[in-house]
Design a protein around this motif. Structure first.
Motif, PDB file in Angstrom:
ATOM      1  N   SER A 139      11.499 -92.046  13.061  1.00  0.00           N
ATOM      2  CA  SER A 139      12.586 -91.507  13.876  1.00  0.00           C
ATOM      3  C   SER A 139      12.240 -91.595  15.349  1.00  0.00           C
ATOM      4  O   SER A 139      11.073 -91.634  15.736  1.00  0.00           O
ATOM      5  N   TRP A 140      13.280 -91.623  16.179  1.00  0.00           N
ATOM      6  CA  TRP A 140      13.128 -91.652  17.637  1.00  0.00           C
ATOM      7  C   TRP A 140      13.883 -90.494  18.269  1.00  0.00           C
ATOM      8  O   TRP A 140      14.937 -90.079  17.781  1.00  0.00           O
ATOM      9  N   GLY A 141      13.348 -89.988  19.362  1.00  0.00           N
ATOM     10  CA  GLY A 141      14.012 -88.948  20.130  1.00  0.00           C
ATOM     11  C   GLY A 141      13.444 -88.898  21.532  1.00  0.00           C
ATOM     12  O   GLY A 141      12.518 -89.639  21.874  1.00  0.00           O
ATOM     13  N   ALA A 142      14.002 -88.023  22.358  1.00  0.00           N
ATOM     14  CA  ALA A 142      13.525 -87.876  23.737  1.00  0.00           C
ATOM     15  C   ALA A 142      13.880 -86.482  24.230  1.00  0.00           C
ATOM     16  O   ALA A 142      14.953 -85.964  23.919  1.00  0.00           O
ATOM     17  N   VAL A 143      12.978 -85.884  24.988  1.00  0.00           N
ATOM     18  CA  VAL A 143      13.187 -84.542  25.517  1.00  0.00           C
ATOM     19  C   VAL A 143      12.992 -84.536  27.031  1.00  0.00           C
ATOM     20  O   VAL A 143      12.201 -85.322  27.562  1.00  0.00           O
ATOM     21  N   PRO A 144      13.717 -83.669  27.746  1.00  0.00           N
ATOM     22  CA  PRO A 144      13.500 -83.547  29.190  1.00  0.00           C
ATOM     23  C   PRO A 144      12.209 -82.793  29.468  1.00  0.00           C
ATOM     24  O   PRO A 144      11.952 -81.739  28.875  1.00  0.00           O
ATOM     25  N   MET A 145      11.388 -83.334  30.349  1.00  0.00           N
ATOM     26  CA  MET A 145      10.115 -82.723  30.689  1.00  0.00           C
ATOM     27  C   MET A 145       9.931 -82.743  32.209  1.00  0.00           C
ATOM     28  O   MET A 145      10.544 -83.553  32.915  1.00  0.00           O
TER      29      MET A 145
END
Length: 308
Positions: free
Chosen positions: A132-138
């Motif tokens: 799976s792929w995802g992205a979070v604000p950091m």
């Protein structure tokens, strides 16, 4: 064949002798800052649209009133209804190796039924690994490499050391639950989450898609030509650099984030990653207006590009 809210093509000769079959999963709607996962998905589909081998019963999972699908009203009648689709495609990498690509909107309801439906697909085609792929604000700067958090439901699947210390409570997602349930059912699942600068979380940031594809390639042996994606990322980087250069306040914030990023990359047993909402970061209300203008300029650039 139909089972657990999914309709599967009965015969796919190409997969009868496939070994080490990988399924990549990308869901819209959550955990995709900067459109990282969607950019990676779009890049794959530009190369190979593939063949739909499984279709999920979208009415069982989709909240139409919360995410109303678009349609066209032409003078005096309705037409061109764009129905949401949650499908699994058979596609190929750059070397011609087949893999499955599951994509569509994240289910709004019946997550357990969705997980069971994916399990049906996994077991029907003999999938050996789900990715799976995802992205979070950091709170990270765009001038540093995009970091990746690697997770999995078996220790041997996680090949990258974790930057986190301890445990944190986070909002659940359908993909996170899927990874957990697949582990309970004896199926291997792993995933990669890109860390996107929080001030770019709401705009297209294709640079964050590259490490997702690269990490998945390392974990699976699949090969993808990223030339086009690199070109898009370079063009976006130029847009961002131009906007940053025009604002001293934004430059100061980026410089502060650079110092913080570099400090967290020093060898230190007590280091931890800064979440975007951490209170001591240089992103207070006094800088809000600057970032709003910064993002507005990027959005305006996007509209100009699409209009050409």
């Amino acid at each position: 064949m139909s089972a657990s809210h999914v309709f599967i093509v009965d015969e796919v000769p190409e997969l009868e002798d496939a070994s080490d079959l990988v399924m990549v999963t990308v869901l819209e709607g959550f955990l995709d800052a900067g459109g990282a996962a969607q950019s990676a998905l779009s890049h794959l589909l530009e190369t190979d649209q593939g063949r739909v081998v499984a279709t999920f019963e979208i009415d069982a999972f989709y909240d139409y009133r919360a995410r109303r699908p678009p349609m066209t009203f032409a003078e005096d009648h309705y037409e061109d209804y764009q129905a949401p689709r949650l499908v699994c495609r058979l596609v190929h990498d750059a070397a011609g190796v087949p893999f499955l690509l599951l994509h569509g909107p994240e289910p709004d309801t019946h997550w357990e039924a969705f997980c069971a439906a994916v399990r049906t697909v996994v077991e029907h085609f003999g999938v050996s690994l789900v990715v799976s792929w995802g992205a979070v604000p950091m709170a990270v700067p765009h001038t540093r490499p995009v970091m990746i958090t690697h997770h999995g439901n078996r220790p041997e699947l996680v090949t990258r050391s974790s930057m986190w210390r301890g445990a944190i409570r986070i909002p659940a997602s359908a993909l996170a639950l899927l990874e957990l349930r697949l582990g309970e059912w004896g199926h291997a699942a792993t995933g990669f989450v890109a860390h996107v600068p929080h001030y770019l979380a709401q705009v297209d940031y294709p640079l964050s898609a590259i490490p997702l594809l690269t990490a998945a390639a390392e974990a699976t042996g699949l090969q993808w030509d990223l030339t086009g994606l690199h070109a898009r990322a370079a063009a976006r980087a130029d847009d961002i650099a131009t906007q940053v250069a025009e604002s001293a306040e934004v430059r100061d914030v980026v410089a502060g984030l650079e110092q913080q990023y570099d400090a967290f990359h020093r060898p230190d047993d007590d280091e931890r990653l800064p979440l975007a909402e951490d209170g001591e970061l240089p992103t207070g209300d006094e800088l809000g207006a600057q970032f709003e203008r910064f993002l507005a300029d990027l959005d305006e650039g996007d509209r100009d590009d699409k209009g050409r």
